[in-house]
Write an enzyme that holds these catalytic residues in place. Structure first.
Site, mmCIF file in Angstrom:
data_model
loop_
_atom_site.group_PDB
_atom_site.id
_atom_site.type_symbol
_atom_site.label_atom_id
_atom_site.label_comp_id
_atom_site.label_asym_id
_atom_site.label_seq_id
_atom_site.Cartn_x
_atom_site.Cartn_y
_atom_site.Cartn_z
ATOM 1 C CE LYS A 1 -16.357 -22.149 15.800
ATOM 2 N NZ LYS A 1 -15.131 -23.133 15.985
ATOM 3 N N GLY A 2 -20.946 -23.146 10.456
ATOM 4 C CA GLY A 2 -20.829 -23.386 9.109
ATOM 5 C C GLY A 2 -21.391 -22.296 8.152
ATOM 6 C CD GLU B 1 -27.497 -24.622 9.686
ATOM 7 O OE1 GLU B 1 -26.427 -24.140 9.807
ATOM 8 O OE2 GLU B 1 -27.867 -25.468 10.962
ATOM 9 C CE LYS C 1 -25.415 -35.245 5.200
ATOM 10 N NZ LYS C 1 -24.737 -35.590 6.495
ATOM 11 C CB VAL D 1 -20.664 -33.627 2.821
ATOM 12 C CG1 VAL D 1 -21.098 -34.629 1.895
ATOM 13 C CG2 VAL D 1 -21.976 -32.636 3.289
ATOM 14 C CG ASP E 1 -16.450 -28.919 11.539
ATOM 15 O OD1 ASP E 1 -17.814 -28.593 11.342
ATOM 16 O OD2 ASP E 1 -15.880 -29.212 12.647
ATOM 17 N NE ARG F 1 -15.641 -24.694 11.014
ATOM 18 C CZ ARG F 1 -16.826 -25.244 11.407
ATOM 19 N NH1 ARG F 1 -17.753 -25.511 10.581
ATOM 20 N NH2 ARG F 1 -16.800 -25.700 12.615
#
Ligand code: IMP
Ligand code: MG
Length: 180
Positions: free
Chosen positions: A42-43, A98, A130, A152, A158, A164
């Site tokens: 979902k992000g 992404e 990261k 984070v 989330d 979110r």
């Protein structure tokens, strides 16, 4: 929700500036090509929505949903396809969009899967990175903002399905994890 935040790691302005820079590069690099953006749910939807509106060439788009995290803060290393794309990507230039590259396991798996479908190319664009957490080698052609090895939330990311909708990238107060 604001009370749960410990600090703001990446501001709205920094996200906006990086998004514009990446969109400019993408618009140049894919000029005259058939580009398909594939958002990772979902992000990734927040970044995809911002990114595509800064891209100045025609684009098609779709979403994939994969699961590797559940609601824990550690990667299981297992990637499960929950929703596949509906469109045909044969001979198309695919750009996976992404929210964050962490271990790289999700994207490595996704890229390999999409490459079996005869696309002209498959590249990766991420809002956040990261690099210190990488477990597999993966090339990120359009790299977003580098962040340290901290969990984070916000800008699509989330914790247990929450946060979110925060417009910045934030760390959570330690008491949130204690209350699990
Ligand atoms: P990877 O397969 O380890 O690279 O997983 C990347 C995905 O894990 C990201 O797209 C996020 O959905 C999730 N993830 C990794 N780190 C964080 C984090 O700090 N906060 C929230 N989600 C994260
Ligand atoms: Mg994700």
């Amino acid at each position: 929700m604001r009370n749960d935040i410990e600090s703001i790691l990446v501001s709205k302005e920094a996200l906006n500036e990086k998004t514009k820079e990446l969109a400019r590069r993408i618009s140049q690099d894919y000029e005259g090509k058939e580009l398909v953006l594939i958002g990772v749910l979902k992000g990734g939807f927040v970044f995809l929505a911002d990114l595509m509106r800064e891209i100045t060439i025609p684009v098609d788009m779709d979403f994939m949903s994969v699961s590797s995290y559940g609601d824990s803060t550690k990667s299981s290393g297992v990637v499960r396809i929950i929703k596949d794309i509906d469109i045909n990507i044969t001979n198309k230039h695919v750009l996976i969009v992404e929210d964050l590259v962490d271990t790289g396991l999700t994207l490595k798996h996704l890229k390999e899967l999409l490459n079996t479908r005869g696309p002209a190319s498959v590249k990766i664009c991420t809002a956040l990175d990261k690099p210190s957490r990488r477990k597999v080698e993966i090339e990120v052609e359009y790299e977003g903002i580098e962040i340290p090895d901290e969990f984070v939330v916000g800008y699509g990311l989330d914790y247990g399905g929450k946060y979110r909708n925060l417009p910045e990238v934030c760390t959570l107060s330690p008491r949130i994890y204690e209350n699990r």
